[in-house]
Design a protein around this motif. Structure first.
Motif, mmCIF file in Angstrom:
data_model
loop_
_atom_site.group_PDB
_atom_site.id
_atom_site.type_symbol
_atom_site.label_atom_id
_atom_site.label_comp_id
_atom_site.label_asym_id
_atom_site.label_seq_id
_atom_site.Cartn_x
_atom_site.Cartn_y
_atom_site.Cartn_z
ATOM 1 N N GLY A 1 0.796 -1.212 0.000
ATOM 2 C CA GLY A 1 0.000 0.000 0.000
ATOM 3 C C GLY A 1 0.834 1.269 0.000
ATOM 4 N N ILE A 2 0.154 2.402 0.008
ATOM 5 C CA ILE A 2 0.767 3.692 -0.320
ATOM 6 C C ILE A 2 1.843 4.132 0.654
ATOM 7 C CG2 ILE A 2 -1.010 5.049 0.873
ATOM 8 C CD1 ILE A 2 -0.850 7.010 -1.555
ATOM 9 N N SER A 3 1.728 3.816 1.932
ATOM 10 C CA SER A 3 2.762 4.220 2.891
ATOM 11 C C SER A 3 3.353 3.020 3.617
ATOM 12 C CB SER A 3 2.191 5.211 3.914
ATOM 13 O OG SER A 3 1.207 4.587 4.734
ATOM 14 N N ALA A 4 3.234 1.844 3.025
ATOM 15 C CA ALA A 4 3.621 0.592 3.677
ATOM 16 C C ALA A 4 4.975 0.108 3.165
ATOM 17 C CB ALA A 4 2.533 -0.459 3.469
ATOM 18 N N SER A 5 5.201 -1.197 3.224
ATOM 19 C CA SER A 5 6.429 -1.830 2.750
ATOM 20 C C SER A 5 6.120 -3.277 2.420
ATOM 21 C CB SER A 5 7.523 -1.773 3.824
ATOM 22 O OG SER A 5 7.207 -2.652 4.904
ATOM 23 N N GLY A 6 7.100 -3.955 1.841
ATOM 24 C CA GLY A 6 6.919 -5.360 1.537
ATOM 25 C C GLY A 6 6.648 -6.213 2.757
ATOM 26 N N MET A 7 7.055 -5.753 3.939
ATOM 27 C CA MET A 7 6.827 -6.516 5.160
ATOM 28 C C MET A 7 5.343 -6.634 5.496
ATOM 29 S SD MET A 7 8.557 -8.300 7.374
ATOM 30 C CE MET A 7 10.254 -7.730 7.545
ATOM 31 N N SER A 8 4.493 -5.850 4.852
ATOM 32 C CA SER A 8 3.052 -5.973 5.090
ATOM 33 C C SER A 8 2.505 -7.312 4.601
ATOM 34 C CB SER A 8 2.286 -4.824 4.417
ATOM 35 O OG SER A 8 2.466 -4.839 3.017
ATOM 36 N N PHE A 9 3.279 -8.047 3.800
ATOM 37 C CA PHE A 9 2.839 -9.360 3.313
ATOM 38 C C PHE A 9 3.366 -10.506 4.176
ATOM 39 C CE2 PHE A 9 1.891 -6.818 -0.361
ATOM 40 C CZ PHE A 9 0.757 -7.416 -0.881
ATOM 41 N N ARG A 10 3.985 -10.200 5.301
ATOM 42 C CA ARG A 10 4.552 -11.247 6.159
ATOM 43 C C ARG A 10 3.498 -12.248 6.619
ATOM 44 N NH1 ARG A 10 5.863 -12.072 11.850
ATOM 45 N NH2 ARG A 10 8.003 -12.807 12.144
ATOM 46 N N ALA A 11 2.342 -11.759 7.050
ATOM 47 C CA ALA A 11 1.301 -12.657 7.543
ATOM 48 C C ALA A 11 0.768 -13.554 6.425
ATOM 49 C CB ALA A 11 0.164 -11.852 8.172
ATOM 50 N N VAL A 12 0.587 -12.995 5.240
ATOM 51 C CA VAL A 12 0.124 -13.791 4.095
ATOM 52 C C VAL A 12 1.162 -14.847 3.739
ATOM 53 C CG1 VAL A 12 -0.430 -13.706 1.628
ATOM 54 C CG2 VAL A 12 -1.356 -11.971 3.177
ATOM 55 N N ASP B 1 -4.546 16.794 -2.513
ATOM 56 C CA ASP B 1 -3.740 16.733 -1.295
ATOM 57 C C ASP B 1 -4.627 16.769 -0.057
ATOM 58 O OD1 ASP B 1 -0.811 16.582 -1.819
ATOM 59 O OD2 ASP B 1 -1.240 18.336 -3.057
ATOM 60 N N GLY B 2 -5.659 17.606 -0.090
ATOM 61 C CA GLY B 2 -6.594 17.648 1.034
ATOM 62 C C GLY B 2 -7.332 16.340 1.197
ATOM 63 N N LEU B 3 -7.679 15.717 0.072
ATOM 64 C CA LEU B 3 -8.375 14.433 0.124
ATOM 65 C C LEU B 3 -7.462 13.346 0.684
ATOM 66 C CD1 LEU B 3 -11.033 13.032 -0.515
ATOM 67 C CD2 LEU B 3 -10.221 12.685 -2.860
ATOM 68 N N LEU B 4 -6.185 13.404 0.348
ATOM 69 C CA LEU B 4 -5.237 12.445 0.910
ATOM 70 C C LEU B 4 -5.162 12.575 2.424
ATOM 71 C CD1 LEU B 4 -2.229 12.564 -1.576
ATOM 72 C CD2 LEU B 4 -3.646 10.580 -1.071
ATOM 73 N N ASP B 5 -5.036 13.808 2.903
ATOM 74 C CA ASP B 5 -4.979 14.021 4.353
ATOM 75 C C ASP B 5 -6.249 13.531 5.030
ATOM 76 O OD1 ASP B 5 -2.436 15.162 4.408
ATOM 77 O OD2 ASP B 5 -3.217 17.153 3.932
ATOM 78 N N LEU B 6 -7.381 13.736 4.381
ATOM 79 C CA LEU B 6 -8.656 13.339 4.969
ATOM 80 C C LEU B 6 -8.817 11.830 4.998
ATOM 81 C CD1 LEU B 6 -11.489 14.184 6.046
ATOM 82 C CD2 LEU B 6 -12.257 14.192 3.655
ATOM 83 N N THR B 7 -8.477 11.164 3.915
ATOM 84 C CA THR B 7 -8.743 9.727 3.821
ATOM 85 C C THR B 7 -7.684 8.877 4.519
ATOM 86 O OG1 THR B 7 -7.662 9.680 1.656
ATOM 87 C CG2 THR B 7 -10.057 9.923 1.690
ATOM 88 N N GLU C 1 7.339 11.187 2.434
ATOM 89 C CA GLU C 1 6.057 11.873 2.236
ATOM 90 C C GLU C 1 5.906 12.357 0.794
ATOM 91 O OE1 GLU C 1 3.177 15.380 4.061
ATOM 92 O OE2 GLU C 1 5.205 15.138 4.856
ATOM 93 N N ASP C 2 6.992 12.790 0.159
ATOM 94 C CA ASP C 2 6.862 13.260 -1.223
ATOM 95 C C ASP C 2 6.449 12.123 -2.153
ATOM 96 O OD1 ASP C 2 9.402 12.068 -0.848
ATOM 97 O OD2 ASP C 2 10.304 13.233 -2.454
ATOM 98 N N ALA C 3 6.963 10.905 -1.900
ATOM 99 C CA ALA C 3 6.565 9.754 -2.712
ATOM 100 C C ALA C 3 5.097 9.412 -2.481
ATOM 101 C CB ALA C 3 7.442 8.548 -2.380
ATOM 102 N N VAL C 4 4.682 9.419 -1.224
ATOM 103 C CA VAL C 4 3.294 9.108 -0.893
ATOM 104 C C VAL C 4 2.349 10.126 -1.538
ATOM 105 C CG1 VAL C 4 1.621 8.974 1.001
ATOM 106 C CG2 VAL C 4 3.863 7.869 1.222
ATOM 107 N N ARG C 5 2.703 11.390 -1.462
ATOM 108 C CA ARG C 5 1.831 12.413 -2.033
ATOM 109 C C ARG C 5 1.777 12.335 -3.559
ATOM 110 N NH1 ARG C 5 -0.793 15.623 1.086
ATOM 111 N NH2 ARG C 5 -0.102 15.970 3.232
ATOM 112 N N GLN C 6 2.914 12.141 -4.198
ATOM 113 C CA GLN C 6 2.903 12.032 -5.653
ATOM 114 C C GLN C 6 2.087 10.828 -6.093
ATOM 115 O OE1 GLN C 6 6.711 12.458 -7.605
ATOM 116 N NE2 GLN C 6 6.001 11.438 -9.458
ATOM 117 N N ASP C 7 2.290 9.698 -5.436
ATOM 118 C CA ASP C 7 1.517 8.508 -5.791
ATOM 119 C C ASP C 7 0.037 8.689 -5.491
ATOM 120 O OD1 ASP C 7 3.715 7.134 -6.722
ATOM 121 O OD2 ASP C 7 4.090 6.108 -4.824
ATOM 122 N N GLY C 8 -0.264 9.339 -4.362
ATOM 123 C CA GLY C 8 -1.658 9.549 -4.007
ATOM 124 C C GLY C 8 -2.382 10.428 -5.001
#
Length: 294
Positions: A33-44, A138-144, A201-208
């Motif tokens: 996901g947008i602010s995560a890492s590959g380690m988020s798939f550890r449980a799967v 950008d406002g929608l990103l902060d909100l969601t 944060e710049d990567a997250v915002r650009q991708d978002g």
């Protein structure tokens, strides 16, 4: 749970960190996901059969790839996924999965290079989101994204302070586990007294911004999908409550229109626990299960 083997995959302008879970010959490539890492798939990965290996990428600007430069965006990440499939796929098509933003990246990769993949598992993402044309992205990103954006701006005194921040997340605290804690601790960087997330944060915002503004392109990706695809989605959203990330009407609309797409609601899961919590077993079973891939 065996910890992953860590390697670096050469890509344009640098390398991508790749976490390999398992040692079997059947290959899956995963996008987080947008602010995560590959380690988020550890449980799967911990629930996959022994004949599987799961290669979970740290996307540009996150995790061990935080120093790999942009430009970012869905197209760039999808190209990286395709390169990973070519380099890590043992000479044949591989399974492909993605969670949240990673689902949109995986969809674009599968739509553009279907010969690389024999199945596509979308985890609570991958369908066009209803975003008004004149929306402040950008406002929608902060909100969601809420807590996810907040943590990117903060420094933490030590590792435990960062873990405690995640424990208070309304979608995670009640389902806390060793897999979630490993994911959180993997994300940390910086000196004591100034610990912070590896996600830029710049990567997250650009991708978002790219994601929220790509409704038409996402619909086009679904329209030309030639790979069997399954969407597993949650009834609860990013804060562990309604509304979900993907409303039922949106899911129904696209399942009716895309012959290759089917969908399954994972009851009692939320946007994060479908991947990080006990529901990861369902995701693993669907990824490794028997598909009609003729």
């Amino acid at each position: 749970m065996t910890e992953p083997t860590v390697t670096d995959l050469p890509v344009e302008d640098g390398t991508l960190r790749v976490l390999r879970f398992g040692s079997g010959p059947r290959i899956a490539i995963a996008a987080h996901g947008i602010s995560a890492s590959g380690m988020s798939f550890r449980a799967v990965a911990g629930q996959l059969p022994a004949e599987w290996s799961l290669f979970a990428l740290d996307l540009r600007g996150r995790g061990g790839s935080s120093g790999t430069p942009g430009p970012y965006g869905i197209d760039r990440h999808a190209a990286d996924l395709c390169l990973a499939a070519e380099e890590l796929g043992n000479g044949g098509p591989v399974a492909l999965t993605g969670h949240s933003m990673g689902a949109y990246i995986a969809l674009r990769a599968a739509a553009r290079r279907p010969e690389l993949f024999d199945r596509l598992l979308l985890v609570d993402g991958g369908l066009p989101l209803p975003v008004p044309e004149d929306a402040d992205l950008d406002g929608l990103l902060d909100l969601t994204l809420g807590p996810a954006m907040e943590r990117l701006r903060r420094m933490y005194a030590d590792d435990e302070a960062y873990v405690d921040f995640f424990r208070m997340h309304p979608a995670l605290g009640a389902d806390w586990s060793a897999d979630i804690e490993a994911y959180v601790r993997y994300d940390l960087t910086g000196p004591q007294g100034a610990r912070c997330s590896k996600a830029r944060e710049d990567a997250v915002r650009q991708d978002g911004r790219d994601l929220l503004g790509s409704t038409g392109r996402c619909g086009a990706d679904l329209g030309r999908l030639a790979v069997p695809a399954l969407l597993v989605h949650s009834p609860l959203g990013l804060l562990g409550q309604e509304p979900p990330m993907l409303p039922a009407a949106v899911v129904e609309h696209w399942v009716e229109r895309v012959p290759q797409l089917t969908a399954e609601l994972v009851e009692r899961s939320n946007h994060y626990t479908i991947l990080l919590g006990t529901h990861a077993k369902t995701v693993a079973e669907r990824l490794a299960g028997s598909w009609d891939v003729a």
